[in-house]
Write an enzyme that holds these catalytic residues in place. Structure first.
Site, PDB file in Angstrom:
ATOM      1  N   SER A  88       7.572 -35.342 -52.253  1.00 36.34           N
ATOM      2  CA  SER A  88       7.551 -34.099 -52.929  1.00 36.34           C
ATOM      3  C   SER A  88       9.261 -34.126 -53.372  1.00 36.34           C
ATOM      4  O   SER A  88       9.844 -34.811 -53.083  1.00 36.34           O
ATOM      5  CB  SER A  88       7.302 -32.852 -52.446  1.00 36.34           C
ATOM      6  OG  SER A  88       7.963 -32.666 -51.113  1.00 36.34           O
ATOM      7  N   LYS A  89       9.703 -32.977 -54.290  1.00 34.64           N
ATOM      8  CA  LYS A  89      11.002 -32.897 -54.696  1.00 34.64           C
ATOM      9  C   LYS A  89      11.703 -32.790 -53.477  1.00 34.64           C
ATOM     10  O   LYS A  89      13.143 -33.004 -53.686  1.00 34.64           O
ATOM     11  CB  LYS A  89      10.963 -31.646 -55.630  1.00 34.64           C
ATOM     12  CG  LYS A  89      10.432 -32.011 -57.008  1.00 34.64           C
ATOM     13  CD  LYS A  89      10.301 -30.855 -57.907  1.00 34.64           C
ATOM     14  CE  LYS A  89       9.778 -30.958 -59.169  1.00 34.64           C
ATOM     15  NZ  LYS A  89      10.044 -29.750 -60.089  1.00 34.64           N
ATOM     16  N   ARG A  90      11.401 -32.093 -52.566  1.00 34.16           N
ATOM     17  CA  ARG A  90      12.192 -32.016 -51.224  1.00 34.16           C
ATOM     18  C   ARG A  90      12.578 -33.295 -50.574  1.00 34.16           C
ATOM     19  O   ARG A  90      13.838 -33.288 -50.028  1.00 34.16           O
ATOM     20  CB  ARG A  90      11.687 -30.885 -50.112  1.00 34.16           C
ATOM     21  CG  ARG A  90      10.627 -31.571 -49.482  1.00 34.16           C
ATOM     22  CD  ARG A  90       9.883 -30.468 -48.676  1.00 34.16           C
ATOM     23  NE  ARG A  90       8.832 -31.099 -47.865  1.00 34.16           N
ATOM     24  CZ  ARG A  90       8.771 -31.756 -46.810  1.00 34.16           C
ATOM     25  NH1 ARG A  90       9.799 -32.258 -46.066  1.00 34.16           N
ATOM     26  NH2 ARG A  90       7.609 -32.265 -46.386  1.00 34.16           N
ATOM     27  N   HIS A  91      12.108 -34.282 -50.986  1.00 32.29           N
ATOM     28  CA  HIS A  91      12.555 -35.618 -50.291  1.00 32.29           C
ATOM     29  C   HIS A  91      13.536 -36.370 -51.290  1.00 32.29           C
ATOM     30  O   HIS A  91      14.139 -37.199 -50.997  1.00 32.29           O
ATOM     31  CB  HIS A  91      11.232 -36.429 -50.225  1.00 32.29           C
ATOM     32  CG  HIS A  91      10.356 -36.023 -49.095  1.00 32.29           C
ATOM     33  ND1 HIS A  91       9.152 -35.591 -49.177  1.00 32.29           N
ATOM     34  CD2 HIS A  91      10.358 -35.857 -47.769  1.00 32.29           C
ATOM     35  CE1 HIS A  91       8.425 -35.236 -48.462  1.00 32.29           C
ATOM     36  NE2 HIS A  91       9.364 -35.449 -47.424  1.00 32.29           N
ATOM     37  N   GLY A  92      13.744 -35.795 -52.572  1.00 28.87           N
ATOM     38  CA  GLY A  92      14.546 -36.315 -53.410  1.00 28.87           C
ATOM     39  C   GLY A  92      14.079 -36.530 -54.815  1.00 28.87           C
ATOM     40  O   GLY A  92      13.162 -35.981 -55.240  1.00 28.87           O
TER      41      GLY A  92
END
Length: 489
Positions: free
Chosen positions: A261-265
């Site tokens: 997801s976006k929180r991973h990059g």
């Protein structure tokens, strides 16, 4: 047999790095076997497909160098062909007209959920609970239409969809090149819709027809499509077409093991370009996300083509590791041609304003020696900051301290020696500094600290002799003179 692979993204958003890896695997497999790699834009979802997303996909593919052997095929241009195949299946009896409406199917699902919830009540007998669960199971099971055996229409003008007549019973098996032997019961396959009531084709029909017409021999895609394979193979069988080889690749997860997801990059392929990664680095990194051969960690394009095959793909989800990507990118920056690298760095170096010709010359001289200063282009660009600061330099706290007291006196003496150098090279400069230190009985630190402060203002920089060479004699002596003048020397 000529190997033909395809990458078939939907233009409903960005080219995700998971999609980029799928495209890479298809590209490498085709090239490894001397085959063809094709691109199909699956834009049949008119409500969600956009020209902007299509352009972004094409731009991302071009940046990665994953060039298809033919112009991209737009799936929406083939609706007549899709309908033609559905009509032939109707004539063969492998498809049928279904008059069930969306409202009726939704009511069926809702009733099934109601009965499943009702079965959880505490005051039910085992018999009643079992009966409710059985009814819920039947209502929520894959849909088998009451018209699948040719029952007549409710009325002559009743709207209908065209559905595949799914396999009746028995076991269905897919021999997957990554997942191995996968089995399900035929009862788990629904009578899927191939043509909607308005005559438009669904994804399930379109993808099979297009893969067949494009002579695709190997379908390499994410394992989120594995279930779809069991629904698509019966269409091949219904048309007596050759079934391609399937290889379903596991998803990419974050470094914590959770779904990416976006929180991973960054998720968008082009976002990695904006972050300062080279396309060959991203390709090399994506290659090793789920595929391996021996102990080799970094592959060039040529090495990857020579080595890649489906047997090297693992079943476990790969994990995104930006630190590893940075290491690979650093490797490829060091290997990059200087002129190409300078062109990529240009916009970053001039972000604060255009550089003069003298500043460009300094950076060109320094570039071969500073290519290891960072893991991205953005980080590398900051390594040149000391070469393009404007005179007189604005000193930081440590630099001001180095240029106080005796530091200025030592700097003034060294200035006079540097002026006498006729060949401005790092070796001559280093020898001059060493001789000056010996003649004045000074340590290198006593001379180097004020000199570095005057030349860089306290900005990070490598060894001082190369710094002097890159700056050039006039600029270097000018920076030294600025500090001495300001101090009244």
């Amino acid at each position: 047999m000529t190997v033909v692979t395809r990458f078939a993204p939907s233009p409903t958003g960005m080219l995700h790095i998971g999609g980029a890896r799928t495209a890479l695997f298809n590209y490498l497999f085709a090239r490894h076997h001397g085959g063809r790699f094709l691109l199909r834009i699956e834009d049949t979802d008119k409500a969600r497909s956009t020209d902007e997303a299509t352009a972004a996909i094409l731009e991302g593919m071009a940046w990665l160098g994953l060039d298809a052997d033919e112009p991209p095929l737009m799936q929406s241009t083939r609706e007549a062909r899709h309908a033609e195949v559905a009509a032939e299946m109707l004539s063969r009896g492998t498809a049928f007209k279904c008059y069930a409406t969306q409202e009726e199917l939704q009511a069926r699902r809702e009733l099934g959920e109601e009965k499943r919830q009702a079965a959880k009540a505490d005051d039910l007998s085992d018999t009643d609970r079992a009966a409710l669960l059985s009814e819920a199971h039947d209502l929520l099971a894959p849909f088998r239409s009451p018209w699948r055996d040719g029952a007549p229409a409710p009325a002559p003008d009743t709207p209908y969809t065209v559905r595949l007549r799914a396999p009746d019973d028995g076991e269905r098996v897919v021999e997957d090149m990554v997942q191995g032997t996968v089995r399900i019961q035929a009862s788990e396959i629904d009578d899927l819709i191939m043509l909607r009531a308005d005559g438009s084709p669904t994804y399930m029909l379109a993808v099979v027809v297009d893969d067949h017409d494009m002579s695709v021999t190997h379908v390499i895609r994410g394992d989120d499509h594995l279930r779809n394979t069991f629904r698509q193979v019966p269409i091949y069988e219904a048309m007596d077409w050759d079934i391609p080889v399937y290889a379903h690749v596991s998803m990419i997860h974050g470094n914590d093991g959770a779904k990416l997801s976006k929180r991973h990059g960054a998720l968008s392929t082009l976002a990695y370009r904006e972050m300062g990664y080279l396309p060959e680095a991203l390709n090399a990194y994506l290659l090793r996300l789920g595929w391996s051969q021996g102990d080799q960690e970094i592959f060039t394009r040529e090495e990857a083509i020579a080595a890649f095959d489906l047997e090297g793909i693992g079943r476990a989800p790969a994990r995104l590791d930006l630190e590893k990507l940075g290491q690979i990118n650093s490797h490829f920056m060091r290997q990059a041609d200087d002129s190409r690298l300078l062109g990529l760095l240009g916009p970053l170096l001039e972000a604060g304003g255009p550089l003069s010709e003298d500043e460009w010359q300094r950076i060109k001289r320094a570039l071969p020696h500073l290519k290891d200063r960072g893991t991205t282009l953005a980080e590398l660009a900051t390594a040149f900051a000391f070469l393009k600061v404007k005179r007189p330099l604005d000193l930081n706290k440590n630099a001001r301290k180095a240029l106080s007291g005796g530091g200025l006196d030592r700097l003034a003496g060294l200035r006079d020696e540097l002026r006498r150098i006729s060949q401005w090279t790092a070796d001559r400069i280093s020898g001059t500094i060493t001789s000056y230190c010996a003649a004045q009985d000074l340590s290198m630190g006593q001379v180097g600290q004020p000199l570095r402060a005057a030349l860089t203002g306290g900005l990070p920089a490598p060894d001082i002799a190369p710094v002097l060479e890159w700056l050039g004699q006039d600029e270097a002596l000018g920076r030294i003179e600025d500090q001495l003048v300001q101090a009244g020397q």
